[in-house]
Structure formats: structure tokens, C-alpha cells
Design a protein around this motif. Structure first.
Motif, short mmCIF file in Angstrom:
data_model
loop_
_atom_site.label_atom_id
_atom_site.label_comp_id
_atom_site.label_asym_id
_atom_site.label_seq_id
_atom_site.Cartn_x
_atom_site.Cartn_y
_atom_site.Cartn_z
N UNK A 1 -11.74 37.13 -41.74
CA UNK A 1 -11.64 35.83 -42.39
C UNK A 1 -10.34 35.12 -42.00
N UNK A 2 -9.29 35.88 -41.75
CA UNK A 2 -8.01 35.27 -41.36
C UNK A 2 -8.14 34.52 -40.04
N UNK A 3 -9.00 35.00 -39.15
CA UNK A 3 -9.19 34.32 -37.87
C UNK A 3 -9.96 33.02 -38.07
N UNK A 4 -10.95 33.05 -38.96
CA UNK A 4 -11.68 31.82 -39.25
C UNK A 4 -10.73 30.77 -39.85
N UNK A 5 -9.77 31.23 -40.65
CA UNK A 5 -8.79 30.31 -41.23
C UNK A 5 -7.93 29.67 -40.14
N UNK A 6 -7.56 30.43 -39.12
CA UNK A 6 -6.78 29.85 -38.02
C UNK A 6 -7.59 28.76 -37.31
N UNK A 7 -8.86 29.04 -37.03
CA UNK A 7 -9.70 28.04 -36.36
C UNK A 7 -9.83 26.78 -37.20
N UNK A 8 -9.98 26.92 -38.49
CA UNK A 8 -10.06 25.75 -39.36
C UNK A 8 -8.74 24.99 -39.36
N UNK A 9 -7.63 25.71 -39.37
CA UNK A 9 -6.31 25.08 -39.36
C UNK A 9 -6.11 24.29 -38.07
N UNK A 10 -6.53 24.84 -36.94
CA UNK A 10 -6.41 24.14 -35.67
C UNK A 10 -7.35 22.93 -35.60
N UNK A 11 -8.50 23.03 -36.22
CA UNK A 11 -9.40 21.87 -36.27
C UNK A 11 -8.83 20.77 -37.15
N UNK A 12 -8.07 21.15 -38.16
CA UNK A 12 -7.33 20.17 -38.96
C UNK A 12 -6.22 19.56 -38.10
N UNK B 1 -12.94 52.39 -37.50
CA UNK B 1 -13.45 51.19 -36.84
C UNK B 1 -13.91 50.12 -37.83
N UNK B 2 -13.70 50.37 -39.11
CA UNK B 2 -14.03 49.39 -40.14
C UNK B 2 -12.72 48.94 -40.78
N UNK B 3 -12.28 47.72 -40.55
CA UNK B 3 -11.00 47.26 -41.07
C UNK B 3 -10.92 47.39 -42.59
N UNK B 4 -9.74 47.71 -43.07
CA UNK B 4 -9.53 47.87 -44.50
C UNK B 4 -9.43 46.51 -45.20
N UNK B 5 -9.06 45.49 -44.43
CA UNK B 5 -8.81 44.16 -44.99
C UNK B 5 -9.62 43.10 -44.27
N UNK B 6 -9.85 41.98 -44.95
CA UNK B 6 -10.51 40.84 -44.30
C UNK B 6 -9.53 40.02 -43.48
N UNK B 7 -8.26 40.43 -43.48
CA UNK B 7 -7.23 39.75 -42.69
C UNK B 7 -6.66 40.69 -41.65
N UNK B 8 -6.45 40.20 -40.42
CA UNK B 8 -5.78 41.00 -39.41
C UNK B 8 -4.27 40.87 -39.55
N UNK B 9 -3.84 40.03 -40.49
CA UNK B 9 -2.42 39.88 -40.75
C UNK B 9 -1.79 38.74 -39.97
N UNK B 10 -0.48 38.78 -39.85
CA UNK B 10 0.29 37.74 -39.16
C UNK B 10 0.00 37.79 -37.67
N UNK B 11 -0.29 36.63 -37.09
CA UNK B 11 -0.59 36.53 -35.66
C UNK B 11 0.55 35.83 -34.94
N UNK B 12 0.89 36.31 -33.73
CA UNK B 12 1.97 35.73 -32.94
C UNK B 12 1.43 35.20 -31.62
N UNK B 13 1.94 34.05 -31.22
CA UNK B 13 1.46 33.38 -30.01
C UNK B 13 2.53 33.39 -28.92
N UNK C 1 1.37 32.55 -37.08
CA UNK C 1 0.37 32.14 -38.07
C UNK C 1 0.26 33.21 -39.14
N UNK C 2 0.68 32.87 -40.35
CA UNK C 2 0.53 33.77 -41.50
C UNK C 2 -0.65 33.26 -42.32
N UNK C 3 -1.73 34.02 -42.41
CA UNK C 3 -2.90 33.55 -43.16
C UNK C 3 -2.60 33.22 -44.61
#
Length: 433
Positions: A347-358, A395-407, A413-415
Motif C-alpha cells: 500500500x505504501x507504493x500505491x501511496x507514492x504513485x498517488x502522491x506523484x500524480x498529485x 516471502x509474505x511481508x509483515x507490513x503493508x508498507x515497505x517503509x521509507x524509500x530513497x531515490x 519518501x516516508x509513507x
């Protein structure tokens, strides 16, 4: 393969093949093996795809019998001519000669669900069931700029583009595949990090993936972003070169998704889960290095990508000749189909895509992103399918977030605080709320 790639719980797959003495999986599942009460409500589904190598899990699920294994004996995997066609056919649905689901650019289910990209802004709810891959896209540049050897840093490229615009009096073009889609966001991020304003300094234009090379050949664009095999084909035809793989911009970034119309999911929960399990097993198959050459051959077939195997196989194996003298074997930037939680729809990745679309004005700043993600992202179905497949716990993530992403440019990007990320970006084009 590394531990989390996995040889994984392909238990049922291995048993099926072993029962035939190693014969192809396509013949390993002539019957339907479904637990009582879990039988699919329908055995049919129409799934769209674009001719790209990150659609390989759909090709493999069809060719190797994974759909049939899970009881989905009437699945049609149908080529779409563009992402716009994919959108239109999802809006129609299979009952109106469209499609039920698709290999799709991750932001598109959100843009369709909100009506942001549909005719008359009609809202058609779409569910993301899985991610199909991480990384694997490239940004290519025409040979006109070969001396620059453009890479992650676009500052010198910016000077060349602006100089060309002044000299010719014509716009310079950067091509992507769909407004607000992944390729649009990658090329915008890359250009903006070097000071290029993609709304003022250049034109961003939409070109279907399979038409990228032909358009570069006739000079319609200076740079483009797309998946394979079109970047390597550009090099083989001596028209341009690869500037960057997109995982150099954001390591193991999310890319395509497997999505279905919400009404299909609601009416056919067991069929949906069966489709999802078939796609997940196909992702495991695609990830295995031993299968990559075969997967490349499948991709090259006429019914799928219909391109020379030579334009596909090297990068499918992770070997990259950038066309500039830079060559990498078994690159860490290669596409991932299963390894590194590639299939899980964070879900954290979907949030990044929405933020970039904003950021670029495709969505309004006041949109309730959390509520929208809860409506579109069905990671719960992914987890249920993984459990039934016997996927290893690691192979099953514990969280719906992959955490802080760095570019690559130092942005973070902190979800938990997408506004802070958005505020940190110098170049943007926010829509009026």
C-alpha cells in the motif's frame, strides 16, 4: 537464487511436473484440483496485456498451464494496442466486449476508479490484486545525444535540449506511454531532478510501447521511457541507447500490477483467487534463472510480444549492454518477478504513485489517498492466495508498507508523511484543489 527468491512453495508445481517425468507443466494439469467449496464461480476471464516483458507472468500462466491448474479453463489473454485501449476495455467489461482484468500500469486502477482518465469521468472501480514486477523499465535517448552519454544526471542533457529548442524553434519531446502512468512518472522524475521542467521546458507525449522505436527513428522524440524489448531493439537498430534502467532511479521500484474490475471480484471471489494463484505461480516460474531463456522465447512468440528473441533474451537474463560501452552482466537492476517481495502490492507504493500524480496535477491535492487505497488495493486477497499456495512466511511481508524509500537524487519518501516528500520537490505542477 537468493533465499527470498524462492524455490518456494512451488510444491504443487514440482509434484505436477514430476508426475509426468518432467514433462511440460501445460500437460501436467488436465483435470481441475479444487477443494470442495472453493470451486470457481466461473472458469472464464478476459485479461488484457500490452506487448512488454513485464506481462510475462500472464503469458507463462497461459502457456504453462497455471490457469488450468487452478480451474480457470476458459481464460483469454488478449493483446491491447495501447494503455488507452486497456483503459477503455476495462471500462466496458467483458459483458460489453471488453475485458475483466489486465496487466496494467500501477497508477491506472486508481485513475480509472476515480474517473480521472475516463470518458465523461465515469468511475469504474478496479482492484489491484498483485504487483507483477519490480524495475525493468528503461529511459532511452536518441543517437543525436550519443556524445553526452546521458545517465542518471540530466543537467547536461537539459542544456542540449534547450539549445535544440532555441536553434530549431521546435519543441523537444519526451515520450511516455500513458499520462500519470509509471513511465510518465519515471521520465518526469528523472528530468526534473536535473532541472528540466517537463511541463515548460519540453513536451511530454504519449506513444504506445510498440511504436516507440519507429517514432524515435523518424525523429518524433528525443527520449522515451518504456519496458523491454523496445529499449534494446532501439540499440539493435542503431537509433539510440539506454541512458538508465529505472531501478537506478529507485531501486526495485514497483511497476506493473495485476488488476481486475471490482464487480468481477465481488461476483467471483473464488475465480479471482484462482487467477491470482495462477499468476503468482507464474511469477515464481519467471523469476527462476533456469527459466529465463525459456520465458524470453515465450515472450517473443507472435501471440505475445512478436519481437525477435535477440531483442528480449539478454535483458530477460539480466545482461545489459547500454549501447554506450557500458555493459553489465546479471545486473542488480534487472526486473524482478518474485524475488524481493516483487508480487506483493504494498500500500505504501500505491501511496507514492498517488502522491506523484498529485505532484503533476493528474489528481487534486485534497484527495483522500488513504480511503482510495483501501478501496482499490486488495492485498488481503494476495495474502489469502499466498497462504493457500503454501508460500514461505519469509516471502509474505509483515507490513503493508515497505517503509521509507530513497531515490537516486537524495529525496526520501516516508509513507507516514507524504506531504513532506511532496513539499521537498522543487519542480511540480499542482492542480487547484
Amino acid at each position: 537464487m537468493q533465499s527470498n527468491t524462492n524455490t518456494i512453495s512451488r510444491r504443487s508445481v514440482i509434484k505436477g511436473a514430476a508426475a509426468l517425468g518432467g514433462a511440460g507443466l501445460a500437460g501436467a494439469f488436465p483435470g481441475i484440483v479444487m477443494a470442495q467449496g472453493n470451486a470457481p464461480e466461473t472458469r472464464a476471464a478476459k485479461l488484457g496485456f500490452i506487448a512488454l516483458t513485464d506481462a510475462a507472468p500472464l503469458f507463462v500462466a497461459d502457456e504453462k498451464g497455471f490457469f488450468r491448474k487452478h480451474g480457470m479453463t476458459e481464460v483469454e489473454v488478449l493483446k491491447q494496442s495501447s494503455w488507452g485501449t486497456t483503459r477503455d476495455n476495462l471500462v466496458l467489461g467483458s459483458k460489453s466486449n471488453g475485458i475483466d482484468g489486465a496487466h496494467i500500469l500501477t497508477p491506472m486502477p486508481y485513475l480509472i476508479t476515480t474517473g480521472a482518465v475516463t470518458a465523461n469521468n465515469v468511475q469504474v472501480p478496479i482492484h489491484i490484486l498483485a504487483r507483477l514486477n519490480l524495475g525493468g523499465q528503461c529511459i532511452s535517448v536518441g543517437n543525436e545525444y550519443k556524445d553526452l552519454k546521458v545517465g542518471v544526471d540530466t543537467r547536461e542533457f537539459r542544456k542540449a535540449l534547450l539549445a535544440k529548442r532555441v536553434k530549431t524553434g521546435k519543441a523537444v519531446n519526451a515520450a511516455m506511454t500513458f499520462p500519470g502512468g509509471t513511465h510518465d512518472l519515471w521520465i518526469r522524475y528523472w528530468m526534473a531532478a536535473g532541472g528540466v521542467d517537463p511541463n515548460r521546458d519540453i513536451n511530454t507525449i504519449v506513444v504506445p510501447p510498440a511504436q516507440m522505436v519507429a517514432n524515435m527513428k523518424v525523429g518524433s522524440m528525443d527520449t522515451f521511457c518504456v519496458c523491454e524489448p523496445w529499449n534494446l531493439q532501439l540499440i539493435h537498430q542503431k537509433i539510440g541507447y539506454t541512458a538508465v534502467t529505472t531501478s537506478e532511479l529507485w531501486m526495485n521500484h514497483p511497476e506493473k500490477a495485476f488488476a481486475m474490475r471490482a464487480d468481477y471480484v465481488q461476483a467471483n471471489p473464488n475465480s479471482t483467487k484462482a487467477l491470482l494463484k495462477a499468476v503468482m505461480e507464474a511469477q515464481m516460474y519467471c523469476e527462476d534463472p533456469k527459466n529465463r531463456a525459456e520465458v524470453a522465447e515465450i515472450c517473443s512468440r507472435r501471440r505475445w510480444i512478436n519481437a525477435p528473441l535477440a531483442d528480449i533474451v539478454d535483458r530477460m537474463k539480466g545482461d545489459f549492454d547500454y549501447g554506450t560501452g557500458r555493459v553489465e552482466s546479471d545486473s542488480k537492476f534487472q526486473m524482478r518477478y518474485w524475488k524481493d517481495h516483487a508480487s506483493y502490492p504494498f500500500q505504501s507504493h500505491d501511496l507514492w504513485f498517488l502522491t506523484e500524480n498529485i505532484r503533476w496535477g493528474y489528481l487534486p491535492p485534497n484527495i483522500d489517498t488513504r480511503a482510495l487505497i483501501a478501496r482499490v488495493n486488495r492485498e488481503d486477497l494476495w495474502r489469502a492466495a499466498a497462504k493457500e499456495l503454501g508460500v514461505a512466511a519469509r516471502d509474505i511481508p509483515a507490513s503493508t508498507s515497505r517503509g521509507v524509500e530513497k531515490f537516486f537524487d537524495g529525496k526520501v519518501f516516508d509513507p507516514a508523511n507524504p506531504k513532506k516528500y511532496l513539499d521537498s520537490l522543487e519542480i511540480k505542477n499542482l492542480k487547484a484543489a
